[in-house]
Design an enzyme around this catalytic site. Sequence first.
Site, PDB file in Angstrom:
ATOM      1  N   LYS A 183     -21.707   8.032   7.957  1.00 43.26           N
ATOM      2  CA  LYS A 183     -22.122   6.926   7.085  1.00 43.26           C
ATOM      3  C   LYS A 183     -21.956   5.586   7.781  1.00 43.26           C
ATOM      4  CE  LYS A 183     -19.119   5.276   3.847  1.00 43.26           C
ATOM      5  NZ  LYS A 183     -18.871   3.815   3.897  1.00 43.26           N
ATOM      6  N   ASN A 184     -20.767   5.372   8.368  1.00 43.68           N
ATOM      7  CA  ASN A 184     -20.478   4.037   8.907  1.00 43.68           C
ATOM      8  C   ASN A 184     -21.163   3.761  10.245  1.00 43.68           C
ATOM      9  OD1 ASN A 184     -19.096   3.458   6.634  1.00 43.68           O
ATOM     10  ND2 ASN A 184     -17.049   3.711   7.526  1.00 43.68           N
ATOM     11  N   ARG A 206     -20.872  -3.173   0.222  1.00 40.51           N
ATOM     12  CA  ARG A 206     -20.506  -4.331   1.037  1.00 40.51           C
ATOM     13  C   ARG A 206     -21.152  -4.323   2.411  1.00 40.51           C
ATOM     14  NH1 ARG A 206     -16.159  -7.188  -0.376  1.00 40.51           N
ATOM     15  NH2 ARG A 206     -16.045  -7.722   1.805  1.00 40.51           N
ATOM     16  N   CYS A 231     -12.924  -6.382  -3.375  1.00 41.78           N
ATOM     17  CA  CYS A 231     -13.274  -5.048  -3.850  1.00 41.78           C
ATOM     18  C   CYS A 231     -12.014  -4.260  -4.128  1.00 41.78           C
ATOM     19  CB  CYS A 231     -14.187  -4.333  -2.863  1.00 41.78           C
ATOM     20  SG  CYS A 231     -13.320  -3.659  -1.475  1.00 41.78           S
ATOM     21  N   ARG A 240     -11.238  -8.588   1.559  1.00 37.89           N
ATOM     22  CA  ARG A 240     -12.360  -8.357   2.464  1.00 37.89           C
ATOM     23  C   ARG A 240     -13.292  -9.556   2.647  1.00 37.89           C
ATOM     24  NH1 ARG A 240     -14.602  -2.375   1.564  1.00 37.89           N
ATOM     25  NH2 ARG A 240     -15.093  -2.569   3.773  1.00 37.89           N
ATOM     26  N   PRO A 241     -12.764 -10.671   3.164  1.00 38.27           N
ATOM     27  CA  PRO A 241     -13.643 -11.816   3.440  1.00 38.27           C
ATOM     28  C   PRO A 241     -14.589 -11.530   4.612  1.00 38.27           C
ATOM     29  CG  PRO A 241     -11.422 -12.248   4.256  1.00 38.27           C
ATOM     30  CD  PRO A 241     -11.382 -10.900   3.569  1.00 38.27           C
ATOM     31  N   ASP A 276     -15.395 -14.155   6.833  1.00 38.04           N
ATOM     32  CA  ASP A 276     -15.307 -15.402   7.606  1.00 38.04           C
ATOM     33  C   ASP A 276     -15.574 -15.198   9.100  1.00 38.04           C
ATOM     34  OD1 ASP A 276     -12.758 -13.995   7.185  1.00 38.04           O
ATOM     35  OD2 ASP A 276     -11.931 -15.461   8.576  1.00 38.04           O
ATOM     36  N   GLN A 277     -15.181 -14.050   9.656  1.00 36.38           N
ATOM     37  CA  GLN A 277     -15.386 -13.835  11.097  1.00 36.38           C
ATOM     38  C   GLN A 277     -16.866 -13.653  11.430  1.00 36.38           C
ATOM     39  OE1 GLN A 277     -12.732 -14.220  13.249  1.00 36.38           O
ATOM     40  NE2 GLN A 277     -11.770 -14.771  11.318  1.00 36.38           N
ATOM     41  N   ASP A 332      -9.376   4.846   6.864  1.00 29.89           N
ATOM     42  CA  ASP A 332     -10.231   5.702   6.031  1.00 29.89           C
ATOM     43  C   ASP A 332      -9.703   7.134   5.892  1.00 29.89           C
ATOM     44  OD1 ASP A 332     -11.898   3.576   5.578  1.00 29.89           O
ATOM     45  OD2 ASP A 332     -13.410   4.173   7.045  1.00 29.89           O
ATOM     46  N   ARG A 343     -21.182   8.231  -2.539  1.00 26.51           N
ATOM     47  CA  ARG A 343     -21.524   7.161  -1.602  1.00 26.51           C
ATOM     48  C   ARG A 343     -21.312   7.612  -0.166  1.00 26.51           C
ATOM     49  NH1 ARG A 343     -18.337   1.952  -2.108  1.00 26.51           N
ATOM     50  NH2 ARG A 343     -19.566   1.752  -0.221  1.00 26.51           N
TER      51      ARG A 343
HETATM   52  N1  EPU Z   1     -11.542  -9.213   7.613  1.00 22.97           N
HETATM   53  C1  EPU Z   1     -11.391 -10.584   7.511  1.00 22.97           C
HETATM   54  N2  EPU Z   1     -12.451 -11.377   7.826  1.00 22.97           N
HETATM   55  C2  EPU Z   1     -13.659 -10.876   8.226  1.00 22.97           C
HETATM   56  C3  EPU Z   1     -13.806  -9.488   8.334  1.00 22.97           C
HETATM   57  C4  EPU Z   1     -12.733  -8.673   8.021  1.00 22.97           C
HETATM   58  O1  EPU Z   1     -10.334 -11.072   7.157  1.00 22.97           O
HETATM   59  O2  EPU Z   1     -14.580 -11.670   8.484  1.00 22.97           O
HETATM   60  C5  EPU Z   1     -10.404  -8.323   7.328  1.00 22.97           C
HETATM   61  C6  EPU Z   1     -10.650  -7.374   6.166  1.00 22.97           C
HETATM   62  O3  EPU Z   1     -10.385  -7.987   4.930  1.00 22.97           O
HETATM   63  C7  EPU Z   1      -9.712  -6.236   6.495  1.00 22.97           C
HETATM   64  C8  EPU Z   1      -9.732  -6.197   8.026  1.00 22.97           C
HETATM   65  O4  EPU Z   1     -10.231  -7.479   8.432  1.00 22.97           O
HETATM   66  O5  EPU Z   1      -8.427  -6.549   6.056  1.00 22.97           O
HETATM   67  C9  EPU Z   1     -10.608  -5.131   8.647  1.00 22.97           C
HETATM   68  O6  EPU Z   1     -11.861  -5.104   8.003  1.00 22.97           O
HETATM   69  P1  EPU Z   1     -13.212  -4.685   8.721  1.00 22.97           P
HETATM   70  O7  EPU Z   1     -14.091  -5.880   8.765  1.00 22.97           O
HETATM   71  O8  EPU Z   1     -12.946  -3.979   9.994  1.00 22.97           O
HETATM   72  O9  EPU Z   1     -13.819  -3.670   7.669  1.00 22.97           O
HETATM   73  P2  EPU Z   1     -15.350  -3.480   7.377  1.00 22.97           P
HETATM   74  O10 EPU Z   1     -16.104  -3.695   8.634  1.00 22.97           O
HETATM   75  O11 EPU Z   1     -15.745  -4.223   6.170  1.00 22.97           O
HETATM   76  C10 EPU Z   1     -15.487  -0.946   8.025  1.00 22.97           C
HETATM   77  C11 EPU Z   1     -15.841   0.326   7.329  1.00 22.97           C
HETATM   78  C12 EPU Z   1     -14.761   0.667   6.311  1.00 22.97           C
HETATM   79  C13 EPU Z   1     -13.434   0.818   7.065  1.00 22.97           C
HETATM   80  C14 EPU Z   1     -13.124  -0.463   7.840  1.00 22.97           C
HETATM   81  C15 EPU Z   1     -11.890  -0.382   8.691  1.00 22.97           C
HETATM   82  C16 EPU Z   1     -18.253   0.262   7.405  1.00 22.97           C
HETATM   83  C17 EPU Z   1     -19.545   0.137   6.695  1.00 22.97           C
HETATM   84  N3  EPU Z   1     -17.144   0.160   6.679  1.00 22.97           N
HETATM   85  O12 EPU Z   1     -15.400  -1.944   7.006  1.00 22.97           O
HETATM   86  O13 EPU Z   1     -15.112   1.902   5.735  1.00 22.97           O
HETATM   87  O14 EPU Z   1     -12.397   1.077   6.164  1.00 22.97           O
HETATM   88  O15 EPU Z   1     -14.238  -0.792   8.700  1.00 22.97           O
HETATM   89  O16 EPU Z   1     -11.988   0.644   9.607  1.00 22.97           O
HETATM   90  O17 EPU Z   1     -18.240   0.495   8.609  1.00 22.97           O
HETATM   91  C18 EPU Z   1     -15.135   3.571   4.047  1.00 22.97           C
HETATM   92  O18 EPU Z   1     -15.983   4.186   4.720  1.00 22.97           O
HETATM   93  O19 EPU Z   1     -14.554   4.103   3.062  1.00 22.97           O
HETATM   94  C19 EPU Z   1     -14.790   2.203   4.415  1.00 22.97           C
HETATM   95  C20 EPU Z   1     -14.191   1.353   3.564  1.00 22.97           C
END
Ligand code: EPU
Length: 417
Positions: free
Chosen positions: A22-23, A93, A117, A122-123, A125-126, A305, A397
């Site tokens: 999925k990811n 998201r 969520c 989960r901001p 900002d980056q 995960d 999902r």
């Molecule tokens: N974060 C920030 N700012 C940003 C981006 C992230 O503060 O701009 C924080 C998040 O709030 C979190 C941490 O950084 O605390 C890591 O988040 P990340 O951005 O890596 O998560 P994501 O990219 O939104 C993906 C997977 C998630 C998985 C995470 C961590 C996808 C579509 N989703 O999410 O998958 O848990 O990486 O490995 O790739 C799932 O499949 O159940 C799932 C939630």
Amino acid sequence: MDKLAIQGGAALRGEVRISGAKNAALPLMCAALLTRDPLRLTNVPHLRDVSTMVRLLAQMGVAATLDDRGALALDASGLGNPVAPYDLVKTMRASILVLGPLVARHGEARVSLPGGCAIGLRPVDQHLKGLTAMGAEIAVEHGYIHAKAKRLKGARIFMDLVTVTGTENLMMAAALAEGTTVLENAAREPEVVDLANCLAAMGARVTGAGSDVIVIEGVERLSGAAHRIMPDRIETGTFLVAAAATGGEVRLTGTDGTYLEAVLEKLREAGAELAEEPGTISIAMRGRPRSVNLRTAPYPAFPTDMQAQFMALDAVAEGTGVITETIFENRFMHAIELQRLGANIETSGNTAVVKGVAKLDGATVMATDLRASASLVVAGLVAQGETVVDRIYHLDRGYEAIEEKLSKLGARIRRVR
Ligand code: EPU
């Protein structure tokens, strides 16, 4: 709303095929926005998130055809409406992944700002910081991110924390930018590498994916490509944990153990015997599992995960396991539901102490996110009597045909509509 009814107690035995990830699928689908030529993806999992992404892309003018053998053709030559509306972003998201490609190729995007969520704030900002460094003008108005750029410019971007979709978004944007982009503190997840491989097949110049520094030399245009999506390492890990928790013996095909070393290591510590051959992983668990301690962190460390599923395993293991979650601030919602099945879990902040119990008792439970639901299914497979897992739209999902695959392994599980 559909539910799963599980009669616990049967050890899982047999063979099952793992689906595409999925990811990996979600960012790869967004990569189609980067070119006017068709992108053909195979090993696409049949999941609700994939259908949601098809809908999101379709309303932007991307033509999508998915056949029943998991091949998806995407054609963004008619891209016209660069908008990701709130209704879709709030259900998924990963919709944020359209932002980078849209600004890069279309010069403009309006993407609903995802809210918090079930697992954390989960901001994004980056993602925004990186695009701004590449010269995009970004405003947040009425709950929407509005980003514009004539042509993005390569930049050196240091990410404050490791973000998977942030890395993917910026890598896609940089592929069409003018000049070279260096992403530092990049995510090293295998799904980032899968995306980089597909971008390279489309003509992008990307090096370093899989390390924490990715260098992208922008090109003027990208072409179509054909790409096979990598196996789902989290689905793989979930079936391995289910086999271990039930004392079973299972062979998983269409997958690859190299993507989940940290998880395999913990399963060995729990007492499982594992065997790997190219494309398959086999597991056998004789006797009761032993508790394991674990701490989630970005790849290659233990994945967040898989945390919930291991909590279910620790709940029935011999001994006490300490689980620390360092990625998301609210990812223990399954603990309270596992307690309803008789688990002994104490949480404090980002730590959970799980004292294994000799048996769990079936009950009705529900979960607020995908992996939490998976942990309740694992627990239900072990519990005595019937467990009903409510709100399984979360499972749909991210797990393809979960009840069919588990039934094939001998689980007594059925979907109640
Ligand atoms: N974060 C920030 N700012 C940003 C981006 C992230 O503060 O701009 C924080 C998040 O709030 C979190 C941490 O950084 O605390 C890591 O988040 P990340 O951005 O890596 O998560 P994501 O990219 O939104 C993906 C997977 C998630 C998985 C995470 C961590 C996808 C579509 N989703 O999410 O998958 O848990 O990486 O490995 O790739 C799932 O499949 O159940 C799932 C939630």
